[in-house]
Write a protein that holds these residues in place. Structure first.
Motif, mmCIF file in Angstrom:
data_model
loop_
_atom_site.group_PDB
_atom_site.id
_atom_site.type_symbol
_atom_site.label_atom_id
_atom_site.label_comp_id
_atom_site.label_asym_id
_atom_site.label_seq_id
_atom_site.Cartn_x
_atom_site.Cartn_y
_atom_site.Cartn_z
ATOM 1 N N UNK A 44 31.869 34.777 43.562
ATOM 2 C CA UNK A 44 32.943 35.442 42.820
ATOM 3 C C UNK A 44 33.505 36.641 43.586
ATOM 4 N N UNK A 45 32.993 36.869 44.784
ATOM 5 C CA UNK A 45 33.347 38.088 45.510
ATOM 6 C C UNK A 45 34.443 37.844 46.540
ATOM 7 N N UNK A 46 35.434 38.760 46.545
ATOM 8 C CA UNK A 46 36.495 38.717 47.559
ATOM 9 C C UNK A 46 35.976 39.392 48.820
ATOM 10 N N UNK B 113 42.892 41.395 40.947
ATOM 11 C CA UNK B 113 42.532 40.296 40.046
ATOM 12 C C UNK B 113 41.842 39.136 40.741
ATOM 13 N N UNK B 114 41.614 39.267 42.053
ATOM 14 C CA UNK B 114 41.072 38.140 42.810
ATOM 15 C C UNK B 114 39.683 37.716 42.317
ATOM 16 N N UNK B 115 38.859 38.699 41.962
ATOM 17 C CA UNK B 115 37.497 38.324 41.569
ATOM 18 C C UNK B 115 37.495 37.606 40.219
ATOM 19 N N UNK B 116 38.476 37.939 39.372
ATOM 20 C CA UNK B 116 38.614 37.220 38.107
ATOM 21 C C UNK B 116 39.050 35.762 38.377
ATOM 22 N N UNK B 117 39.933 35.601 39.356
ATOM 23 C CA UNK B 117 40.361 34.255 39.751
ATOM 24 C C UNK B 117 39.166 33.453 40.278
ATOM 25 N N UNK B 118 38.372 34.109 41.119
ATOM 26 C CA UNK B 118 37.217 33.421 41.708
ATOM 27 C C UNK B 118 36.195 33.057 40.636
ATOM 28 N N UNK B 119 36.086 33.921 39.615
ATOM 29 C CA UNK B 119 35.157 33.615 38.517
ATOM 30 C C UNK B 119 35.610 32.343 37.816
ATOM 31 N N UNK B 120 36.944 32.174 37.611
ATOM 32 C CA UNK B 120 37.387 30.926 36.960
ATOM 33 C C UNK B 120 37.167 29.718 37.866
#
Lengths: 73, 221
Positions: A44-46, B113-120
Motif C-alpha cells: 500500500x506504500x508509494x 491520495x496514492x496510498x488510498x488508491x494502492x489500498x483499493x
C-alpha cells in the motif's frame, strides 16, 4: 516488478544506492513506456522518486508494481 | 554504482474463456442512439469490452457525486484479458480510485491520495490487470480531449486498453481505444454474474397472482 497494465513481470538487480526513479526508468524503458507517467508501489506504500533502495526498504524478492498515473481533461 | 538492470522477464499468458452470454449482458442505458445501434450490430459477434454491473454503477455514482459542482472524476478499470475463438476481449470487474485534484476540465489522482488508491488495489481480491481508465466530462459530452488522447497514447496504448468517458449531466457514456494513432469508439456491454440481479435498468413489479387480495373500491353514491 509487475507491469499492472499487462501483467508482465521483470526481475531487476538493484544496488542500495539506486533510486526509485532509476527503477521506474529502467522498467518503463524496457516496456517502452513514459517513465514520468508512472508511480511505483510496494504493497500500500508509494515509493517516492528520490528514495534509494535502502531508504525505501526494498529487499530481495520484494514485489513492486508499476501503476499508471493518468491525467484527464 | 550501476543502474538497475533487468535480469529476467515474463509475459502473462492470455487465457481462453467464453465471454458473458447474451442472457447476462445488456447495453448501457446511457448510450446514445448511434452507440446503441453499434451495440446491437455486435450482439452476435460479441464485444471487445465487457463492464460488470458493479463497476458500471461505481463509475456512474462516482461521476454523479460531483456533477452538481461540475467536477471531473477519474479511476482505473480493473479486470482481465481473455481470448475466445481467436478474439481478445477485456472484462472489467471493478474500479479503483482515490482522492482527486480536479476541476471542470481537468482531473488527476491527488498526490496525497496514492496510498488510498494502492489500498483499493490491494483489496481488489483478484489478480487484476489495469485494462484502462474512466473519467467524467460533466456537461461536456463524451469525447477524447487532447489531454485524454495523450494519456491514452502514453499509458494505455495496447489494443485491449479502453478509456471510458461519462457525462453524468447529459447522461451519456462512451468507450474509446487507440487503433494505431487513431482514437476510435468501442462498443461495450454491461454484464452481470449469475448471482447478481439481472434486471439492469428496469423496474421490477411483482406480478399479481390469482389469490392476491383485490384492491378496495370506493363506493360511489
Amino acid at each position: 516488478m509487475r507491469n499492472a497494465e499487462t501483467g508482465s513481470t521483470v526481475d531487476m538487480e538493484l544496488e542500495e544506492e539506486n533510486t526509485v526513479q532509476e527503477i521506474i526508468e529502467g522498467a518503463a524503458g524496457y516496456w517502452e513506456k513514459d517513465s514520468g507517467a508512472y508511480v511505483l508501489r510496494k504493497g500500500k506504500r508509494l515509493l517516492r522518486g528520490q528514495q534509494t533502495v535502502l531508504d525505501a526498504g526494498i529487499g530481495n524478492s520484494d514485489d513492486l508494481e508499476l501503476i499508471p498515473d493518468p491525467e484527464g481533461g | 554504482m550501476s543502474s538497475p538492470h533487468i535480469v529476467g522477464s515474463k509475459d502473462r499468458p492470455i487465457r481462453e474463456r467464453e465471454p458473458p452470454p447474451k442472457d447476462r449482458r445488456t447495453a448501457h442505458k446511457w448510450l446514445n442512439d448511434k452507440a446503441k445501434e453499434e451495440y446491437l450490430g455486435l450482439e452476435e459477434k460479441g464485444y471487445e469490452l465487457y463492464i460488470s454491473k458493479l463497476a458500471e454503477e461505481k463509475i456512474r455514482n462516482h461521476a454523479s457525486s460531483t456533477s452538481s459542482d461540475r467536477l471531473e472524476v477519474m479511476g482505473l478499470l480493473l479486470g482481465n484479458i481473455f481470448r475466445c475463438n481467436g478474439n481478445e476481449y477485456a472484462l472489467v470487474r471493478d474500479v479503483a480510485t482515490t482522492d482527486l485534484d480536479s476541476s471542470s476540465v481537468r482531473v488527476r489522482f491527488s498526490r496525497d491520495g496514492m496510498e488510498k488508491l494502492f489500498a483499493s488495489l490491494e483489496d481488489a481480491g483478484f489478480n487484476y490487470l489495469i485494462v484502462g481508465w474512466y473519467h467524467s466530462h460533466p456537461g461536456h459530452r463524451c469525447f477524447m480531449s487532447p489531454t485524454d488522447v495523450e494519456t491514452q497514447r502514453g499509458l494505455f496504448n495496447k489494443r485491449f486498453h479502453s478509456a471510458v468517458v461519462i457525462d453524468p449531466i447529459s447522461k451519456e457514456i462512451e468507450a474509446f481505444y487507440l487503433d494505431g494513432s487513431k482514437v476510435k469508439s468501442r462498443p461495450f456491454a454491461i454484464y452481470w454474474d449469475e448471482f447478481q440481479n439481472p434486471y439492469y435498468g428496469e423496474t421490477v413489479r411483482r406480478k399479481r397472482l390469482a389469490g392476491d387480495a383485490q384492491p378496495i373500491k370506493a363506493n360511489r353514491r
